[in-house]
Design an enzyme around this catalytic site. Structure first.
Site, PDB file in Angstrom:
ATOM      1  N   CYS A  56       0.838  -1.195   0.000  1.00 60.80           N
ATOM      2  CA  CYS A  56       0.000   0.000   0.000  1.00 60.80           C
ATOM      3  C   CYS A  56       0.875   1.247   0.000  1.00 60.80           C
ATOM      4  CB  CYS A  56      -0.901  -0.023   1.233  1.00 60.80           C
ATOM      5  SG  CYS A  56      -1.958   1.438   1.378  1.00 60.80           S
ATOM      6  N   CYS A  59       0.476   3.129   3.517  1.00 59.96           N
ATOM      7  CA  CYS A  59       0.975   2.661   4.812  1.00 59.96           C
ATOM      8  C   CYS A  59       2.037   1.578   4.744  1.00 59.96           C
ATOM      9  CB  CYS A  59      -0.189   2.159   5.671  1.00 59.96           C
ATOM     10  SG  CYS A  59      -0.933   0.617   5.089  1.00 59.96           S
ATOM     11  N   CYS A  74      -7.125  -5.241 -18.847  1.00 63.76           N
ATOM     12  CA  CYS A  74      -8.102  -4.249 -18.382  1.00 63.76           C
ATOM     13  C   CYS A  74      -7.548  -2.825 -18.329  1.00 63.76           C
ATOM     14  CB  CYS A  74      -8.653  -4.640 -17.011  1.00 63.76           C
ATOM     15  SG  CYS A  74      -7.488  -4.489 -15.636  1.00 63.76           S
ATOM     16  N   CYS A 104      -7.338  -1.123   1.705  1.00 62.70           N
ATOM     17  CA  CYS A 104      -6.260  -1.608   2.567  1.00 62.70           C
ATOM     18  C   CYS A 104      -6.838  -1.807   3.961  1.00 62.70           C
ATOM     19  CB  CYS A 104      -5.117  -0.600   2.606  1.00 62.70           C
ATOM     20  SG  CYS A 104      -3.813  -1.020   3.783  1.00 62.70           S
ATOM     21  N   CYS A 107      -4.954   0.874   6.598  1.00 66.10           N
ATOM     22  CA  CYS A 107      -5.162   2.329   6.583  1.00 66.10           C
ATOM     23  C   CYS A 107      -6.475   2.751   5.925  1.00 66.10           C
ATOM     24  CB  CYS A 107      -3.985   3.026   5.912  1.00 66.10           C
ATOM     25  SG  CYS A 107      -3.897   2.820   4.111  1.00 66.10           S
ATOM     26  N   HIS A 110      -8.367   3.369  -0.454  1.00 66.25           N
ATOM     27  CA  HIS A 110      -9.019   2.785  -1.635  1.00 66.25           C
ATOM     28  C   HIS A 110      -7.941   2.283  -2.591  1.00 66.25           C
ATOM     29  CE1 HIS A 110     -11.699   2.361  -5.096  1.00 66.25           C
ATOM     30  NE2 HIS A 110     -10.805   3.055  -5.788  1.00 66.25           N
ATOM     31  N   HIS A 113     -11.013  -2.319  -7.301  1.00 65.98           N
ATOM     32  CA  HIS A 113     -12.188  -3.191  -7.198  1.00 65.98           C
ATOM     33  C   HIS A 113     -11.803  -4.631  -7.500  1.00 65.98           C
ATOM     34  CE1 HIS A 113     -13.982   0.791  -7.698  1.00 65.98           C
ATOM     35  NE2 HIS A 113     -14.981   0.305  -6.983  1.00 65.98           N
ATOM     36  N   ASP A 117     -14.177 -12.174 -12.846  1.00 70.15           N
ATOM     37  CA  ASP A 117     -13.837 -12.592 -14.210  1.00 70.15           C
ATOM     38  C   ASP A 117     -12.351 -12.910 -14.352  1.00 70.15           C
ATOM     39  OD1 ASP A 117     -12.791 -10.036 -14.041  1.00 70.15           O
ATOM     40  OD2 ASP A 117     -13.830  -9.262 -15.799  1.00 70.15           O
ATOM     41  N   ARG A 126     -10.437 -11.208 -10.088  1.00 67.92           N
ATOM     42  CA  ARG A 126      -9.509 -10.246 -10.682  1.00 67.92           C
ATOM     43  C   ARG A 126      -9.528  -8.997  -9.826  1.00 67.92           C
ATOM     44  NH1 ARG A 126     -10.576  -5.866 -14.299  1.00 67.92           N
ATOM     45  NH2 ARG A 126     -12.616  -6.792 -14.710  1.00 67.92           N
ATOM     46  N   CYS A 128      -8.523  -5.508  -9.609  1.00 69.56           N
ATOM     47  CA  CYS A 128      -8.195  -4.443 -10.551  1.00 69.56           C
ATOM     48  C   CYS A 128      -7.777  -3.233  -9.704  1.00 69.56           C
ATOM     49  CB  CYS A 128      -9.430  -4.148 -11.396  1.00 69.56           C
ATOM     50  SG  CYS A 128      -9.195  -2.924 -12.670  1.00 69.56           S
TER      51      CYS A 128
END
Length: 140
Positions: A56, A59, A74, A104, A107, A110, A113, A117, A126, A128
């Site tokens: 991350c 953190c 993707c 995470c 912390c 974001h 997602h 698939d 997956r 992403c």
């Protein structure tokens, strides 16, 4: 970095939005704290492969092993598995879509997602993930 009691990988996790703004650059703040998304094929880790770990950017928590990264096409780094207990999944119905957000666990940053698939022989998921939300550490 000022403030907090939580610490991982020699980094202190900020307690406040003000501390996060001081710690992160503008792109990192937008992705990790405001749930943004980088443009497809723009991230430094889209075509990056190695035997190390992806951690991350907020953190230092280990999120993905380099061996789980694959080319999904993707436009974002894709992984078929996350480190157990180091990511949290949360329903996300923003933008008129039903998705599962990945955060995470340390912390609450974001990351991206997770979709169903991914490679069937690896569990079908997956992850992403935004490159900006990650740092790479070489295997020792």
């Amino acid at each position: 970095m000022a403030g907090s009691e939580t610490q991982r990988d020699d980094r202190t996790v900020p307690d406040s939005d003000e501390e996060w703004r001081e710690e992160l650059d503008d792109d990192e703040y937008e992705i990790l704290r405001e749930r943004g998304t980088e443009a497809r094929f723009s991230g430094e880790f889209v075509d990056h492969y190695g035997d190390g770990e992806y951690v991350c950017a907020g953190c230092g928590e280990v999120l993905f092993d380099g061996e789980t990264k694959y080319d999904s096409g993707c436009g974002w780094p894709a992984f078929y598995a996350a480190e157990d207990g180091n990511v949290v999944r949360k329903e996300d119905d923003r933008h008129g879509m039903r998705r599962v957000e990945v955060l995470c666990a340390n912390c609450d940053g974001h990351l991206g997602h997770v979709f169903q698939d991914g490679p069937d022989d690896k569990g079908g998921e997956r992850f992403c993930i935004n490159s900006v939300a990650l740092e790479y550490e070489d295997a020792e």
